[in-house]
Enzyme design. Structure first.
Site, short mmCIF file in Angstrom:
data_model
loop_
_atom_site.label_atom_id
_atom_site.label_comp_id
_atom_site.label_asym_id
_atom_site.label_seq_id
_atom_site.Cartn_x
_atom_site.Cartn_y
_atom_site.Cartn_z
N HIS A 163 -4.65 6.36 6.06
CA HIS A 163 -4.50 5.74 5.40
C HIS A 163 -3.09 5.13 4.47
O HIS A 163 -2.85 4.02 4.26
CB HIS A 163 -5.25 6.37 3.73
CG HIS A 163 -5.05 5.85 2.57
ND1 HIS A 163 -6.21 5.49 1.84
CD2 HIS A 163 -4.22 6.01 1.81
CE1 HIS A 163 -5.74 5.13 0.63
NE2 HIS A 163 -4.56 5.44 0.36
N GLU A 164 -2.29 6.03 4.89
CA GLU A 164 -0.97 5.59 4.46
C GLU A 164 -0.28 4.53 5.18
O GLU A 164 0.13 3.47 4.88
CB GLU A 164 0.05 6.77 4.49
CG GLU A 164 -0.31 7.92 3.34
CD GLU A 164 -0.61 7.24 1.89
OE1 GLU A 164 0.33 6.20 1.46
OE2 GLU A 164 -1.03 7.87 1.16
#
Lengths: 302, 185
Positions: free
Chosen positions: A141-142
């Site tokens: 996600h990051e």
């Protein structure tokens, strides 16, 4: 993806121009009361330009410092480093720098201005609570934020608009706790200056909700869903991130000491300084994240 | 000059510009595919380097598993020596299977499982396994994009003129391709 990158670069320019115009206007008004000529305007615009440059080139360092994140080596955190490196390979970007934040809360964020200048930070609590697959979900996600240049907008917002919001909080608090009471008795100690402090504080206080709105416009909730989806595309395993989000939701009662309104939007999940479920009123104003239950639902449908 | 001449010049300029853009896109993708390929190699080599260490460490505790050690070591040698792609692929698959068995066997030896050196090696290995999987994934993603561009109109015309050819996917024979880490939580 390419549209995202282009849109984020556009947003950055708009943000910087807006900040220069706003600060210029405030400076102009103050200058009118305080000095003759365009001193206030010129000073404020110069300040805004310097702030923009600083937030573009060192915004990531400021954000990392404000969360007290510390860089970790591959020897200290082999699992975390392996996961970041593996997923960077999958995303086709250079490996970001890896930081750990000394907090018990479960959270993570990415910052920087480009994939070549990026950092990923996770809390100690997150490292402890997540198994490998879940941690991959979070890092995926990051890294999606890194690839899409969300980090550029996020970091500029955090430092540029954040600085203005923090200044306003500072002015209002110093007036509330000190200046406000003192100006009643100690009129001799520069009543004019404290009036200006009050005026600046008031103007910024009025502007603060507008800034909050700006932050929300700049970092739409949609981009969290998008990063979830893209992150899952990197790991090819949506249940990993879904399970991580479930743990994060359960751990959301743990307060985060280093959370503040300027960086709230950067985090994986809305951080709160207050223990328990509730958010403070200012924190609600700067709420930038979609409900975590909805994010989990969407991941489960993939 | 008459108007029609300007229109022709404009159209030619547009075509040339579009051609340059498509050509650059093809070159960029081909470079990414090559990069992806060498990245897989880097990760496979890292795994070769880990195997002797792992075998040595496990040997100290699990003395009865000689056959397994030999199998893994031999597969490693075969993979390093392999000249052609199919040979290497089958040897790599043998390594993967052998290493999984080795780590499964380790579960039966509590002393080994508590060994710091073994734990570090185990982490390095599962990290490398997933990096191999991720570099394959990246390679295949880029191959797909390159092949799509080469196969579709009008970029196929340029691809043919400048001799860009479609690449082959890196197929994985291992059907159990979930997250590469499930085996060693």
């Amino acid at each position: 993806m390419y549209e995202q990158i282009a849109a984020n670069k556009r947003k950055t320019v708009v943000l910087i121009v807006a900040a220069i115009l706003l600060l210029g206007a405030v400076g102009y008004v103050i200058g009118m009361f305080y000095a003759s000529g365009p001193v206030g305007l010129v000073g404020a615009v110069a300040l805004a330009i310097v702030m923009s440059l600083v937030s573009y080139f060192s915004g990531d360092k400021i954000v990392l410092a404000s969360t007290r994140a510390r860089p970790v080596t591959a020897q200290e955190q082999p699992r975390l480093h392996n996961i970041v490196e593996g997923l960077s390979i999958a995303a086709g970007i250079p490996k970001p720098k890896v930081y750990v934040i000394p907090e018990r809360a479960l959270n993570a964020f990415a910052t920087g201005r480009s994939p070549e200048h990026s950092s990923v930070a996770v809390t100690e609590g997150l490292l402890e609570a997540m198994n490998r697959v879940e941690l991959e979900g979070v890092i995926g996600h990051e890294l999606a934020h890194v690839v899409d240049r969300d980090i550029l907008v996020g970091t500029i917002v955090a430092t540029l608009i954040g600085a203005v919001v923090l200044i306003s909080e500072f002015f209002m608090r110093s007036w509330w706790w000190g200046g406000g009471r003192r100006s009643g008795g100690g009129r001799d100690s520069g009543g004019g200056a404290s009036a200006i402090v009050f005026a600046v504080g008031l103007v910024l206080l009025v502007l603060a909700p507008i800034f909050g709105q700006l932050v929300r416009l700049a970092v739409s909730r949609n981009r969290e869903y998008l990063a979830d989806a893209q992150g899952a595309l990197l790991t090819r395993y949506p249940p990993g991130l879904a399970s991580a989000l479930r743990k994060i939701a359960e751990g959301a009662v743990i307060p985060m000491r280093s959370a503040n309104n300027a960086t709230a939007h950067l985090w994986m999940n809305q951080p709160s300084r207050i223990e328990g479920e509730g958010m403070g009123s200012m924190e609600k104003l700067f709420s930038t994240h979609p409900p975590i239950a909805e994010r989990i639902r969407r991941l489960e449908e993939m | 000059m008459p108007t029609w001449a300007w229109i022709v010049i404009g159209a030619v300029a547009l075509l040339v510009g579009a051609g340059i853009l498509i050509h650059n896109r093809l070159v960029a993708l081909r470079t990414r595919v090559d990069n992806g390929w060498s990245q897989i190699d880097v990760q496979l080599r890292r795994r070769y380097d880990l195997i002797p260490n792992l075998v040595e460490t496990v040997k100290g505790y699990a003395t009865h598993e000689r056959e397994l050690f030999e199998k893994v070591t031999e597969a490693r040698a075969r993979a390093i020596d392999a000249k052609a792609m199919p040979d290497q692929a089958s040897a790599e698959n043998m390594i993967t299977a052998g290493l999984r068995q080795l780590l499964a066997v380790a579960e039966a030896y509590p002393d080994l499982k508590a060994n710091q050196n073994f734990l570090a090696l185990q982490e390095e290995l599962s990290g490398t396994e997933s990096k191999i999987a991720y570099s394959r994934q990246f390679y295949n993603d880029q191959v797909m994009r390159l092949n799509t561009l080469i196969g579709s109109f009008p970029s196929n015309l340029l691809a043919r003129t400048f001799d860009f050819s479609m690449r082959e996917f890196f197929d994985i024979e291992d059907p159990a391709r979930g997250p590469a880490t499930v085996e060693f939580p």
